[in-house]
Design a protein around this motif. Structure first.
Motif, mmCIF file in Angstrom:
data_model
loop_
_atom_site.group_PDB
_atom_site.id
_atom_site.type_symbol
_atom_site.label_atom_id
_atom_site.label_comp_id
_atom_site.label_asym_id
_atom_site.label_seq_id
_atom_site.Cartn_x
_atom_site.Cartn_y
_atom_site.Cartn_z
ATOM 1 N N LEU A 214 1.023 -1.056 -0.110
ATOM 2 C CA LEU A 214 0.139 0.070 0.010
ATOM 3 C C LEU A 214 0.947 1.330 0.046
ATOM 4 N N ALA A 215 0.607 2.169 -0.934
ATOM 5 C CA ALA A 215 1.242 3.430 -0.673
ATOM 6 C C ALA A 215 0.328 4.610 -0.711
ATOM 7 N N LEU A 216 0.550 5.766 -0.007
ATOM 8 C CA LEU A 216 -0.245 7.001 0.224
ATOM 9 C C LEU A 216 0.899 7.788 -0.193
ATOM 10 N N ILE A 217 0.285 8.523 -1.576
ATOM 11 C CA ILE A 217 1.077 9.548 -2.019
ATOM 12 C C ILE A 217 0.352 10.877 -2.245
ATOM 13 N N LYS A 218 0.806 11.911 -1.662
ATOM 14 C CA LYS A 218 0.484 13.192 -1.359
ATOM 15 C C LYS A 218 1.165 14.041 -2.746
#
Length: 172
Positions: free
Chosen positions: A87-91
């Motif tokens: 899982l990756a959260l990218i802003k």
């Protein structure tokens, strides 16, 4: 060569520190690590991805892991059929005009917009590490402000049984 090792351990304070210390003493660099409680609240599952130069070294580490008091089971799942995800959260920086274009890219990778701000948005992408890497590379041009990644977690695939054909009779 990267190896994926899963370890079932007692869910106790300090276990993670002792296990990672074992990898450090053997001079292994942990590429990723995920830890979470299992269906049994007294047991946690750790998934390590490590870079190993020889299979003998991996076997030695696995033997050392087995000797740990809180370790219940150790398995190298690298060669097995597994399901693995990250899982990756990218802003990223994004103007209101760019959001439709970014949304289209996200849809292609089955990523989701999970937070929208005035000048940025946060995307969530899950999947195989290669998919996550490809998505990150694609959206770099918008200006990545922050990334948080979980690391790989893996589980063995269900075994598919083959029908017993030894007793079949062919009729012509």
């Amino acid at each position: 060569m990267k190896r994926t090792i899963t370890v079932l351990v007692q869910n106790r304070s300090g276990v993670l520190n002792r296990i990672t210390g074992l990898f450090a003493r053997r001079q292994y660099n942990i590429d990723s690590i995920t830890v979470g409680v299992t269906d049994n609240p007294t047991v946690s599952r750790m998934t390590f991805v490590v870079v190993a130069d020889a299979m003998e070294n991996v076997e030695q580490v696995m033997k050392q892991l087995h000797k740990q008091v809180d370790v219940l089971k150790v398995k190298d799942v690298t060669e097995e059929a597994t399901v693995s995800r990250e899982l990756a959260l990218i802003k990223i920086a994004a103007t209101p005009e760019q959001r439709a274009e970014i949304g289209s890219l996200a849809e292609t990778f089955r990523a989701q917009m999970i937070d929208v701000g005035r000048d940025s948005l946060t995307l969530q992408v899950t999947g195989h590490t290669d998919k996550v890497e490809a998505f990150i590379e694609l959206i770099k041009s918008y200006g990545i402000q922050e990334i948080a990644r979980t690391g790989v977690t893996a589980i063995s695939r269900s075994v598919k049984t083959q029908p017993d054909t030894s007793r079949l009779t062919l009729i012509y």
